[in-house]
Every structure is written in C-alpha cells, then in structure tokens.
Design a protein around this motif. Structure first.
Motif: not given
Length: 850
Positions: A575, A248, A250, A550, A571
């Motif tokens: 996931s 991930n 993020d 990103y 992403q």
C-alpha cells in the motif's frame, strides 16, 4: 447378461455395446421410427419427451455475466431452487473480485436462501474418484451441513469389486495407489479392470456421466447451457490469463483452485484450497470460453418436469432405502405459465420463410430498421426442450432428441451453420465405428447439395486445439488426449471416411470453400515487475506465500484470521508503493484497446519478456446457430457420449425467436431472428476482437436474469456490428480468415504452441516444442538441466525467436486481434496412429473417448 457376452456383442459390431438394445440411436433422417425403443417420445418433434413450447430467452457469453445473473436470481428465490450439475463447487464466487463479494459465494447464497424457507434440491454426478477430481462427496456434505432445507443427491453409485480391480490393474502399476485415470491411464487398462473400476447397475457398466447444467428458481426462471457452477468456469469476454496483483492482493479475481490451468496441473483435492499448485507468478491460467442462457415462460415447466423426474428416479433407486425419512419425492411444480404454445410449421426453414412475410411488412416501421431500435421481443419465442437420457440415467427408454435436432437443423439450413463445441467426434458412415452419431453425415449431405445446386453455404466449427488438458502431447499421460484427438481428426480430415475426405471423393476439389475449423488462443503478461520485488523486500514475505494466505481467507472454510499474518504484512508494504505496471494486458487485443507497446512496465526488460504467457482459450460451449434464425444451446457435446442418448445425460433447447431484424445474407437484404443473430454476432465479435474489454465488476443489463431485462442489449448498426452482420459476405469472410491466419502466425512464432501445422511428425514435435520448454512435472534435475540449455517454462515466449528482445516481442504481439486462430489440420498427419502406436486401445476405451 455377463461381461464376456457384452464383449462378444462388441466383436460382432453391434452398435449398443453396453445394453441389450441394438438400436443405432442416431439416424440419417431427423426422426426415429423404432416405436419399441422410443414409443413414449415419438409423438413430439425430434422424438423429445417435451412438446414444442414457448418462452423468452436471453444469452450470456462467458461466465462473468451468467454467474452474476444467477446470483441475482438466487437472492430473489422464495420457494424453490433446483440445480443439476456435473460438478458443483460450494466455494465458487458468482461475483468478483472475491474480496468484495463474500456474500456472493455460492454456499453463502444457498444458505441464505434456505434460512428464509427456500427448498434447495441439488443433483450432482457421482464420479469415479480414480478418474475425476470433482469430489461430489465434499459438495454434498458441505451443502447439506449449511441448513436442513438443502438436500443433495449423487448418482450413479459405482460399486467396483476391489479384488478384481487390483488384479486387473497389476499389469499397469505396481499397486492400486499409483493408478490414476486423471492422467488417462485407462487407455492402457484391460476391459475387466475398467468394468470393475466403474461398477455396474442393471447389467449396465456405468462409464457415463450426468452432464446436464440447470438452475431452476421458483419454477419461474431457468438457467442452462454449458456452465457448471464450479471452479475454472468464471471468466470475462476479455479472458485475462494473468492474475498477479502485487500492488493490492485484494484485486485477485481467481482465488485458490479457481486459478487453474489443467495443462500445467489439473484440479487436485478440490475441497482443499491449498492444493492449488499453480504458481501464478510463473504460470498463466487457462481461459474458459462458454455460453449459457436464461429462460422464462412455458418452457420452464418442461425443465421443471425433467428435474422432478430425475430427482424422483434417483430417490426411488437409492435414497428412499439409504436414508429413510431424510429425503422426499418431489411433486411437479404448478405450471406458472398456462397459455398454449403457438403453432409451428414442420421444419425450421418453412417457419422462417413465413416469418419473413409476416413480420417484415408489419414491423419494419416499428423498429425503424436495423439501426433504429433494440429489437424487443414482441412475441414469445418457439422453444423446445430436448435431451439425451435412457434407462441408467433416468429410468426411461432411450431418448436422443438432441442429436435429432442437430441433424434436422443442419439439413434445413439454407445459408450457414455455426458450431461451437468442446468436442467434434462424428461419423459420415458406418465405416467409422465405434463412432455412430451421424451429425457428420448430415454436414456432408448438406454441403454436397450446396455444391450440386451452386449454392453459397458455409459451415464454421470452433473447438479446442487440445480437447483435454495435456501440456506435453508426447507424454504417456497424454495418451487419452491423443486418443480423443485421433477420433476428432478422423472425423474432420483423416482416416479415409472423414468429412473433408468424403467431400473430395464426391468431386468437391476444395471442401474449405464450404467448411472450416478454428481454435481460440490468447496471451497476457504476468505482473512480476518492480512492485512485487519491492513489496516482498519491505514486508519480508514472498508474494506467493501472502497469496496462499489470501486463498485461505477466501477459499478456506475455517479461516479465523491471524494477528501478524503474512497477508497483512504484505498488503501494508504494498500500500505504500506506487507502480504503473498493469496487472493484465488482455485489453490490448480487444476493440479500442490500448497499444501493447505503450503499456508501462517497471523492472528489468528481461523479466518483462519472461512475463508474457499464452495458452489455448478452452472452448466449452455447446451451441449450434443456423441461418441467424435457429439456436440449439445446452450441455451436449458433439460426440457419441452426449448425442447417443444411452451414454451421458444431457439437456438442450431449440430456440426459434420470431422477433425480426433487418439484416443481410450474402449481400442481399435478409430478415434474421433477433436472438439468433445477436448471439452469433456477439460471438464473432469476441473472437475477432471487436468487443470492448470487459471488467469483472461492471455489470450491465446483459448481466441480469431474463426476469429483470427480457432481452439482451446489443448495439445494432454500430461500426463493429456492421463488420459481422452478414456472415456470407466476401468482405466478412476475408476479415475472419485473415484474422485467424495472422493470429496463428503470431502465436506460432512467439510461443511455439502445439498443435501446429509445422509439426507433422514426432521429430518435428521435438524440434518445434520439446527443445524449447521445461514441462511441468519434470523431475527437478531434468528441469534444471533444461534451464541450463536455455529452455523456458511451458507457455512462455521462445527467446530464440526474438533477438531484438522484449521490444520486438511487443511489436510482434501487438498484431493480435481477438483470439481466433486456425485449427492445425496437418498436426502429426504423417504419424500413422496418434494414440495406438505401441498401444492397444480396446473396444471399451474406444467408447469412452468418443
């Protein structure tokens, strides 16, 4: 005065090379008696412009807690925000991870404050662009474009002569475009070239920097210490140096240029996120160890006075004429705190002897002893603002009250002095010119006194192993780093007049009974396991390509999103995957952390071995703690640049908190100060791995401003606390030294870092370091030849040391606790001159490096 006259002064040994003053600017005693030089400040203790005051103080160890607290205070600002910084990055995230904290990017916080009517005044150092990558012009333009209420000053102006500059540098490079002080080429520059590069003002060559760090909000709360609000400073107590998140993206903690290891690639064009050349699937970041504080109470008035003085000095010197009507003078803010400071006895030692009697009898029952309470401050601490400043930096006569405070604290110490600092360059006598600050002499005098009177006394100094950022210390680009290291070693144990040599000459056979030096280092594992390869295959996107997009999203200023972006495709693929591999193993060397040998990994075992990385933990703190009673904390390094007063500008506060803590010193009951001893114990526990792993997104009361929670939470009496409460206890000293020695041995075998005590000559250096590593920046053909020879990338495990493979590596690294390592005092000790061999350092570069 012309420049050649200045050189003649230097050749005659005058102490003040770059001004007309011949005053030494540091003294064997704490007070200065030259009234002509310091007439306006001599009435106050330490010769400070500010009198002794009062207030409350709260510490922050490392940037995560500090920047979170600053973000809270910025959100609450209603009248004014004053900021002083050496470097300020508008794109800095004060809370992490960035993907969940866009609101807390610094420029967004300042814009929101300005929109609700807050006046934001910022002063940053205006750098020489050939020497530093700060890009203060970007800082100014980016912030002032946000709102008219935001005003930014840059100082000083450097006005080099272009023709003379090119002429002075012809011997160094074929053209000016190739000349860069970023790699410390100034070590080979002529004096005329340096003068023309930096420029002059009022007959002073502007080699020096504004180095202060201050954030003052509504005249009510102040933040200060070692942390600039810029890239590379945010970090947690655990100091993870890996930040690849294949499951991930993020979860990335360090976006763009904030993921930095200057020993691999220094910051470059910091206004452009895409110029982060560090591949985080191959290279670690460099951890950042630092200390800062927040303050409330009357001492905040002194800090506001200092800021206003700085702002108005620069306004009158530059911006009144340059931008008529755009900027205004500031008025000193109204004093929010009116009560007078409580009286102090002269000298910290006498004050705290009284503290023992006054508080121990009356408050032991209230606190219930060391294990019974949180030690809330019941009275304001005694706090005094000190600074380094002079004509060029503030338009005042030279003030070096920080140096005076350091010297007096050392002389008055009865049991120990603990120093954390980015540099350690000091003199024991006048024989160590060009170094003039006499903090080293104060250390020597205090240790000799302890020896003569049979006292137990300890000085511990923690400093970076490499004071600047060169990866390969043998390279030409490391000349400046080696120059600083040479001055440091000559301060510590070489050159004939160092601290350890002077102590031996005084009859102390084992100076290490009294004084020792340490560095910090840590390791991590980059998550390049099976999930990264699977996500790359399914998405058709390389992890690093998706990561760079990103970065554009969270560091760029003009990102508008794309429909079929590499970031989104990666992403989505990630996931759908599950992978137990950890993104960082920094928790393993912290208190109650997991056993490294049990941490899962998917993918080839050879890839796991190559995923382990190590780097020095860079110490940027500027703190002195004496006897668990007095703290000096601020922006000043322990070198001439910060301490003399006529070089870099600095601020620091001296804190004497009367809140008592029942403690021990040398095995005997002892009353300590709550602020000083809690900060010292927190630092010792972090270095020894006696603090729990710290997550970046789980704040506690130590992450808030002092106006929210007036004192630090500390687990008095816990098992880990008991291990460090008595800094003079023989069991503690054994724990400290044994941990440092064991960690040193582990890192030395696994990663062959330099400096190392095994490396006494350049031939040793080649065998221990050069033969094992491909150095960043090497030509591609040379790097490929190195890989063929079995070399590994800088910072990775030396495979030859571990015939048992990755399982042997993990078994070995599992012995690391915390990040404390011994300082290698024998490194290159058989090399006559670290920096001057085949190199003619001149009097000006000597001054710049000290």
């Amino acid at each position: 005065m012309d420049f050649h006259s200045l050189l003649r002064k230097a050749k005659h040994g005058l102490e003040d090379l770059l001004t007309d003053e011949t005053h030494s600017h540091t003294h064997d005693d704490a007070q200065c008696h030259d009234q002509d030089i310091h007439a306006e400040t001599s009435a106050n203790r330490y010769g400070s412009f500010a009198p002794r005051s009062t207030g409350h103080a709260k510490w922050y160890v490392d940037g995560a807690s500090y920047f979170w607290a600053v973000s809270m205070a910025l959100e609450e600002a209603r009248e004014s925000i004053y900021i002083l910084d050496w470097w300020l990055s508008p794109e800095l995230y004060l809370r992490r991870p960035p993907a969940r904290n866009e609101r807390y990017r610094l420029d967004n916080l300042l814009k929101a404050a300005a929109e609700r009517g807050v006046r934001v005044n910022v002063i940053v150092y205006k750098e020489v662009e050939a020497a530093l990558t700060l890009n203060s012009q970007h800082t100014k333009h980016a912030l002032e474009a946000l709102h008219p209420n935001i005003k930014v000053f840059r100082h000083p102006d450097h006005r080099p002569s272009g023709v003379s500059l090119v002429s002075g540098l012809q011997d160094l490079h074929s053209g000016l475009m190739n000349f860069s002080l970023k790699t410390f080429d100034l070590a080979r520059a002529s004096e005329d070239a340096l003068k023309n590069l930096y420029g002059t003002a009022d007959d002073i060559v502007l080699y020096w920097a504004h180095h202060e760090k201050l954030c003052l909000i509504d005249g009510n709360v102040a933040f200060m210490g070692g942390l600039d609000m810029c890239f590379g400073r945010w970090d947690t107590n655990s100091h993870p140096i890996a930040d690849a998140h294949p499951g991930n993206m993020d979860d990335i903690i360090f976006p763009g240029q904030d993921y930095n290891n200057a020993r691999v690639y220094d910051f470059e064009d910091v206004d452009k996120w895409e110029n982060n050349k560090l591949d985080r699937t191959k290279s670690s970041r460099m951890g950042w160890s630092d200390i800062a504080i927040s303050l409330s109470g009357p001492v905040v008035n002194n800090l506001a006075e200092h800021f206003v003085q700085r702002w108005n000095f620069i306004f009158n010197k530059k911006y009144n004429a340059q931008n008529p009507g755009k900027y205004q003078l500031l008025e000193a803010p109204p004093a929010h705190y009116q009560h007078a400071p409580q009286p102090l006895l002269q000298g910290g030692g006498e004050f705290f002897e009284g503290l023992h009697d006054r508080f121990s009898r009356h408050m032991h029952g209230f606190f219930g002893g060391e294990e019974g309470g949180s030690h809330r401050q019941t009275a304001a601490a005694h706090i005094q603002l000190t600074r380094s400043c002079c004509q060029w930096s503030l338009g005042v006569k030279t003030e070096h009250s920080i140096a005076n405070a350091y010297i007096e604290a050392i002389k008055n110490a009865k049991h120990f002095v603990y120093i954390e600092n980015q540099f350690f360059i000091t003199a024991t006598s006048d024989e160590q010119r060009p170094v003039t600050n006499k903090i080293g002499a104060a250390i020597v005098d205090r240790i000799i006194r302890a020896y003569q009177y049979g006292e137990d006394f300890q000085v511990i100094v923690i400093m970076p192993a490499v004071p600047a950022f060169a990866g390969d210390l043998k390279s030409d680009g490391a000349l400046g780093t080696r120059a600083i290291m040479e001055f440091q070693y000559n301060s510590i144990n070489r050159g004939g007049h160092s601290i350890i040599e002077t102590l031996r000459n005084a009859g102390i056979e084992d100076p290490h009974r009294y004084i020792n030096f340490y560095n910090l280092r840590n390791y991590d594992r980059i998550n390049t396991g099976g999930a990264m390869g699977r996500a790359e295959h399914e998405s058709g996107v390389r992890y690093e390509d998706a990561r760079r997009e990103y970065d554009e999203r969270y560091q760029g200023s003009d990102y508008h999103g794309r429909g079929d972006s590499q970031y989104r495709r990666y992403q989505e693929a990630a996931s759908r995957l599950t992978d137990p591999t950890w993104d960082s193993v920094a928790a393993c060397y912290m208190d109650s952390g997991p056993d490294l040998r049990t941490i899962p990994w998917t993918g080839p075992l050879e890839a796991e071995l190559d995923a382990f990385v190590s780097e020095q933990l860079y110490i940027h703190s500027k703190v002195l703690i004496a006897d668990d009673q007095l703290v000096i904390c601020g922006s000043a390094n322990l070198n001439d640049r910060s301490q003399r007063g006529d070089h870099d500008s600095e601020i620091a506060v001296v804190i004497e908190d009367p809140t008592p803590v029942d403690s021990y010193m040398g095995g005997r009951p002892y009353t300590a100060s709550a602020f000083a001893t809690s900060l010292r114990r927190q630092l010792y526990r972090k270095h020894l791995g006696l603090l729990a792993h710290q997550r970046p997104d789980v704040p506690d009361r130590n992450w808030t401003p002092i106006t929210h929670d007036p004192v630090n939470d500390y687990d008095w009496g816990s098992p880990a606390d008991r291990l460090v409460r008595d800094p003079m206890d023989h069991q503690f000293i054994s724990l400290w030294r044994d941990t440092a020695r064991r960690n040193t041995e582990i890192f030395s075998r696994a990663f062959h870092p330099v400096p190392d005590d095994k490396v006494r000559t350049w031939e040793d250096y080649d065998q221990f370091f050069s033969k094992h590593f491909v150095i960043p920046g090497e030509p591609a053909e040379q790097a490929q030849e190195g890989y063929k020879q079995g070399k590994v990338d800088y910072g990775h495990v030396v495979r030859d040391e571990f015939p048992g493979g990755v399982e042997e590596v993990k078994e070995w690294l599992s012995g690391v606790r915390g990040n404390l390592v011994e300082m290698p005092l024998q490194f290159l000790i058989d090399v006559e001159d670290l920096a001057r061999d085949g190199l003619a350092l001149n009097t000006l570069t000597d001054e710049l490096y000290t």
